[in-house]
Design an enzyme around this catalytic site. Structure first.
Site, mmCIF file in Angstrom:
data_model
loop_
_atom_site.group_PDB
_atom_site.id
_atom_site.type_symbol
_atom_site.label_atom_id
_atom_site.label_comp_id
_atom_site.label_asym_id
_atom_site.label_seq_id
_atom_site.Cartn_x
_atom_site.Cartn_y
_atom_site.Cartn_z
ATOM 1 N N GLY D 205 0.807 -1.224 0.000
ATOM 2 C CA GLY D 205 0.000 0.000 0.000
ATOM 3 C C GLY D 205 0.828 1.257 0.000
ATOM 4 C CG LEU D 231 -2.614 -2.342 -4.161
ATOM 5 C CD1 LEU D 231 -2.345 -1.749 -5.532
ATOM 6 C CD2 LEU D 231 -3.173 -1.304 -3.223
ATOM 7 C CG ASP D 232 1.247 -3.053 -3.462
ATOM 8 O OD1 ASP D 232 1.607 -2.763 -4.606
ATOM 9 O OD2 ASP D 232 0.981 -2.199 -2.595
ATOM 10 C CB ALA D 233 -1.258 -9.476 -3.490
#
Lengths: 288, 288, 288, 288
Positions: D205, D231-233
């Site tokens: 994040g 997100l970001d994964a």
């Protein structure tokens, strides 16, 4: 990076004895200077005291142009200090020396263009014409000064003239593949930063990646150092390494090495610009 | 770590040509061997093929004591291979050589005692008596064999006798501060692992931390390598480094170096035990 | 490591204002103390001054048992300091907590046995009997105190009694797989060091290597930290990582992680023993 | 880097069973292909076989435009393979997405300008106008496409149109500070590379450096990964870290992080360009 521009930096070394630290901090405090950074180090074997102190000048009661004289009179004589005084608003002026490779050059110019460093870079000097388009991209004067055995002395004289004209305070050899003469070097004592593509003292001299491959090492490195008249033997500023394996050919070492070289060189340049390096007896004290 | 004990490992090298990989994997597959690990590497400059393959023997149709002969007849002659065959249930037997420092010794014995390695360590040999209590703690025979100029030949003969008697397959010099004679070394070609406390080829020879301090380097390293008759110049297995600063005295380098030395040595020993290293022309191929 | 035993260490923090550094160094200098190490740091955001100073007592004119009182009266009140005073000849006393794994335990005991650390380790406490033979090897009292939901309170009371009896000043959880109660922790504020096998805050809680493997990370890490009542969330002392690849199974992560864990834990323990850590608002200042 | 242009690369995965490796290498060998690189990996837990093989086409007897069909018919069906075939002379086409920061952008463009990568970069897209001068320096089309809540759908449609028109095969988010919609992402599955300025999964994040500073970690990191709708994964490609201390302010973390970010992103981009990455179940296999 909108840092304070109105600061002074003192780099000091002197024989160690009690009271130096207190005397220096008192000098700044009692004249209403606000200390921003302070780092000191005592070499106990050689009994030498080293110090870097940075303070804000806004409220400092000694006029800027008198600080050096006052410090000399009040402190330096008493403690037998050798010191240098810098002001943040007096930017160092860098000359970049390059040959045919662009990776270190781009890394430095990208930081410069982004305003990361408090420095001016008025000129790029090269013994090859290849990097002229890169210099143009960044709007920096490019001087192509080819060098061979016959013309070396006069071409170096031309370089020195250019450096003088541009009020250059330090030079950065960004993979400049030409050995500087002792005469040239003596004009910039501890003011020329080179990047060597090995972890010195291993693989000094030409073709370190070939030598590393031949020896079968499992790490390769890069070393930034001040240039002295002793080839690849000047005071080391920064070193780093990366792991390799038997699978890496010389070409792959060259490729992996490029990222090391540019980062290790730029870190050294940044510390020089920030007046964080003190060279002493072929070693460097790198303040924080 | 309850790994399969019933496996075979082949280390192979030969002139590169098409079909080697297919031929080797087919040899294992068609006789119902189950390949567990396979790693290969081609040195394109020298046109040499290198391979390590490990397979399960439970269902393998060639009897264990015939594998070497069959592989020789069916594959090795055809491809001009040099190969070694190992079985996981035949543990290598290590002799540990030490002097006065305990850090590498403890690191190895702690792993050994915890059952991390498939190895036997029947004896510890030392030119000093200091480590005898450590050997006792781990219940391992300790042989104090002091060496000086006069008695070197006979004491090495005594060492070799002990190694033979204990069926030692490889030696580990865990900061053994005594140079082995060529005669001794030739008994264990690429079978003696040393740890040198610098990033070789820098600072070969005695007192590398003093030399590193004197030179003012910003990283120190450690190198594990096979011992050859050329001092500190044998095939490198592992290297690693740690960052240092001007603040580190020689004593602090020695201290920081200890952790490097023990880890770099133990990693090399582990790879040797797992038959993952192939030494070729003074370099190592370290398979995964 | 035959370091000077007759030294004092001061760890100080207080609101930042001009003159603290000069005042502290003057306090030592004017009473004929010889400063050996000095490191200071100012947190400018929070305007807090932090300092560690170590000096030789041989010629110091204030008697050892009066230093604390004098410093309190002359300096601490004036600058609103919180400080701790330590003497090198008063060794900290460590209790080791372990479960079934030996790698951190051996790493600590090997350093202890070699005399690397100025510490006493009178007892090892475990919730499993497995490590008793290791404790015996090093001649250290071993207390097997099994813990389950029902007996936790009374067993922790027993542990605390043992710690008190042995005048323990700090605890090291060398892969102790049992969560301490808040009551227990409050007895040792910033005096319990744990090693967690991940780069916190990633993979807090149980089975971090499984979680790392599942997530497909390319580095694994280890974190040593002071234990607070908030699980795996206390002030971090040291962290390090190692690179992994898709080829690494969970078992291989566990194996690679062991070397990280032991080094990262031992570095933290050493700094604690050397009184180089100051915990402040869930972070640590680690002096040099 | 004058590498061979006339090569093919196969990326394969399929259920593991004996004979795959032999079958693939035989397919290449018997039709006179010269294998240049081969790397394989078996995930034993999930029983999946992964392979990358690169071979020279000059003497290969199957016509280039028939290789895919033949491989499908002769191998892929038999072994239930999922595969991709690439040719070195078909360069991938990259779109660069940026916002206001230049460090990753310069690092990529410097490599591109130096001819280090076999890639085309026809366009740079940004939600801010700041980087237009940099794009101009390198002669690359710059598209300023500001995005807010209201216009997001239509602006992304415009972006997609540009990507299609320029035959873009993959996107690189070089510190592009705008979250892509699921719709957008689904157009480029495992074809969008992002750089996140933390060692994920820690500090996912916004504002990871602030979070890292707040938590008091001793290392900071950067992670390059394929973008998924989570997100970001997405699957991680590369990660690296650098050590920090209590002295580093958030600004200093940002500064130290820049070098990490650019190197970690460029390494991932290079591997993608070289067709060395196979994403599988939210993890990556990164071949050598």
């Amino acid at each position: 990076m909108k840092e304070n521009d109105n600061t002074a930096v003192l780099l000091i070394h002197c024989p160690d004895k009690p009271g130096i630290l207190a005397a220096v901090t008192e000098f700044i405090n009692q004249h209403k200077g606000n200390i921003l950074y302070l780092d000191q180090y005592v070499n106990r074997e050689e009994k030498v005291f080293f110090m870097r102190v940075e303070w804000e000048l806004t409220t400092f009661q000694i006029p800027k142009d008198k600080i050096e004289e006052y410090f000399q009179t009040l402190l330096a004589i008493r403690f037998n200090m050798i010191f240098r005084l810098y002001f943040a608003d007096t930017k160092p002026r860098m000359a970049l020396f390059v040959s045919k490779m662009s990776h270190c050059l781009y890394d430095i110019l990208a930081r410069y263009a982004a305003g990361e460093w408090r420095v001016d870079i008025p000129i790029i000097i090269s013994n090859h014409p290849d990097m002229e388009p890169v210099a143009k991209r960044f709007g920096i004067e490019f001087h192509y000064i080819p060098i061979n055995k016959e013309n070396k002395a006069e071409q170096e004289a031309l370089q020195l003239k250019l450096l003088k004209k541009n009020k250059i305070t330090f030079c950065v050899l960004a993979r400049y593949m030409q050995i500087l003469s002792s005469d040239f070097i003596e004009n910039f004592p501890n003011r020329i930063i080179n990047i060597h593509h090995s972890f010195l003292p291993a693989f000094a001299g030409a073709k370190p990646y070939h030598a590393a491959h031949e020896r079968g090492v499992k790490v390769i490195g890069a070393t930034s150092h001040y240039v002295t008249t002793d080839l690849d033997a000047g005071p080391i500023i920064e070193q780093d390494v990366t792991h390799i394996s038997h699978k890496d050919t010389v070409d792959e070492l060259v490729k992996k090495g490029r990222d090391l070289e540019k980062i290790v060189l730029s870190r050294a340049v940044e510390k020089h610009i920030d007046r964080k390096i003190l060279a002493y007896k072929n070693r460097t004290i790198v303040f924080q």
